[in-house]
Design a protein around this motif. Structure first.
Motif, PDB file in Angstrom:
ATOM      1  N   ARG A  47       0.847  -1.181   0.000  1.00  0.00           N
ATOM      2  CA  ARG A  47       0.000   0.000   0.000  1.00  0.00           C
ATOM      3  C   ARG A  47       0.893   1.244   0.000  1.00  0.00           C
ATOM      4  O   ARG A  47       2.022   1.215   0.504  1.00  0.00           O
ATOM      5  CB  ARG A  47      -0.944   0.017   1.206  1.00  0.00           C
ATOM      6  N   TYR A  48       0.343   2.344  -0.539  1.00  0.00           N
ATOM      7  CA  TYR A  48       1.116   3.578  -0.651  1.00  0.00           C
ATOM      8  C   TYR A  48       0.215   4.770  -0.314  1.00  0.00           C
ATOM      9  O   TYR A  48      -0.997   4.726  -0.480  1.00  0.00           O
ATOM     10  CB  TYR A  48       1.686   3.735  -2.059  1.00  0.00           C
ATOM     11  N   GLN A  49       0.864   5.824   0.142  1.00  0.00           N
ATOM     12  CA  GLN A  49       0.165   7.047   0.525  1.00  0.00           C
ATOM     13  C   GLN A  49       0.456   8.140  -0.496  1.00  0.00           C
ATOM     14  O   GLN A  49       1.609   8.320  -0.918  1.00  0.00           O
ATOM     15  CB  GLN A  49       0.635   7.490   1.914  1.00  0.00           C
ATOM     16  N   LEU A  50      -0.579   8.880  -0.901  1.00  0.00           N
ATOM     17  CA  LEU A  50      -0.427   9.987  -1.840  1.00  0.00           C
ATOM     18  C   LEU A  50      -0.397  11.288  -1.057  1.00  0.00           C
ATOM     19  O   LEU A  50      -1.423  11.762  -0.559  1.00  0.00           O
ATOM     20  CB  LEU A  50      -1.578   9.995  -2.854  1.00  0.00           C
ATOM     21  N   SER A  51       0.798  11.857  -0.929  1.00  0.00           N
ATOM     22  CA  SER A  51       1.002  13.072  -0.142  1.00  0.00           C
ATOM     23  C   SER A  51       1.064  14.296  -1.052  1.00  0.00           C
ATOM     24  O   SER A  51       1.740  14.264  -2.080  1.00  0.00           O
ATOM     25  CB  SER A  51       2.305  12.954   0.663  1.00  0.00           C
ATOM     26  N   PRO A  52       0.384  15.393  -0.703  1.00  0.00           N
ATOM     27  CA  PRO A  52       0.447  16.605  -1.532  1.00  0.00           C
ATOM     28  C   PRO A  52       1.857  17.156  -1.686  1.00  0.00           C
ATOM     29  O   PRO A  52       2.185  17.747  -2.710  1.00  0.00           O
ATOM     30  CB  PRO A  52      -0.444  17.599  -0.773  1.00  0.00           C
ATOM     31  N   GLU A  53       2.690  16.965  -0.673  1.00  0.00           N
ATOM     32  CA  GLU A  53       4.034  17.548  -0.700  1.00  0.00           C
ATOM     33  C   GLU A  53       5.105  16.562  -1.157  1.00  0.00           C
ATOM     34  O   GLU A  53       6.086  16.962  -1.788  1.00  0.00           O
ATOM     35  CB  GLU A  53       4.393  18.085   0.684  1.00  0.00           C
ATOM     36  N   SER A  54       4.934  15.276  -0.852  1.00  0.00           N
ATOM     37  CA  SER A  54       5.980  14.299  -1.148  1.00  0.00           C
ATOM     38  C   SER A  54       5.638  13.357  -2.286  1.00  0.00           C
ATOM     39  O   SER A  54       6.479  12.573  -2.720  1.00  0.00           O
ATOM     40  CB  SER A  54       6.282  13.468   0.112  1.00  0.00           C
TER      41      SER A  54
END
Length: 237
Positions: free
Chosen positions: A156-163
């Motif tokens: 699983r992966y996270q979609l970060s606005p900054e990274s």
């Protein structure tokens, strides 16, 4: 037409989203008169064919004058929850698109999405993804952004606005297999394929994309979203 506001006792300023020229400010002179033929044509969420004059300085910026407008055919005005969803799309375009910046693929995606609004959240999520991608605000969903390593479909992966796309800090995040499928649909250009991919996890995508859009909107709340919540609360009561 995305939006309209009064210009004078008989005229309107329109915000139009066009395929060739992007978002335009247009003066519709006499459109508010009782017998104006424009009253039946200048409706939100409808495709219209327009003829415009050359830009002229008015209302503090470059505003073109509407010379003629005709209904362009297609679906009728959506009803119920789909109508609120359509206004939500319009607000996103108004706040995120600069004027005179053409996005033909986004225009086509917008027109396609309006037809499918009644089918559920997948259509909204697919449009949000297309909008972010067209504006360069969405990273490649097939690789980890900091390392450019290919995603593992089983993780699983996270979609970060900054990274960008990164491994999650906990159990949250989106499946790698879904993200790879979304990227393939974006590259293919098919809005139908993108809707199909979004249908696999509409709620998880809603949470992720809401955070991303909120960040790029400068943390300003969307009026249509707040209105939809208020209406739903009234219905629940």
């Amino acid at each position: 037409m995305l939006h309209q506001h009064d210009w004078s006792e008989s005229s309107l300023i329109l915000d139009l989203f066009t395929r060739e020229s992007g978002r335009l400010a247009v003066a519709a002179k006499g459109a508010k008169r009782p017998y104006s033929q424009l009253r039946a044509v200048l409706l939100p969420l409808q495709r219209i064919t327009v003829s415009l004059s050359k830009p002229a300085k008015a209302d503090g910026g470059e505003v073109q004058t509407l010379r003629s407008a005709e209904w362009g055919g297609g679906a009728t005005l959506p009803a119920g929850a789909a109508l609120f969803s359509g206004y939500y799309l319009n607000e996103l375009l108004l706040k995120l698109l600069a004027r005179h910046d053409p996005h033909p693929r986004l225009f086509d995606a917008y027109a396609d999405t309006l037809v499918h609004l009644a089918e559920g959240d997948a259509a909204l999520r697919a449009f949000e993804l297309r909008l972010l991608a067209e504006l360069g605000l969405l990273p490649d969903l097939s690789v980890v952004t900091p390392t450019q390593a290919a995603l593992d479909p089983e993780r699983r992966y996270q979609l970060s606005p900054e990274s960008g796309l990164i491994p999650p800090t906990g159990d949250a995040g989106l499946p790698g297999a879904l993200l790879i499928q979304l990227q393939a649909a974006l590259l293919h250009g098919s809005q139908a394929a993108l809707r199909q991919a979004c249908a696999a996890a509409p709620q998880a995508l809603k949470t992720t994309l809401r955070g991303l859009l909120h960040y790029h909107l400068g943390h300003q709340p969307l009026r249509t979203r707040a209105l939809m919540v208020d209406v739903q609360n009234l219905l629940d009561k």
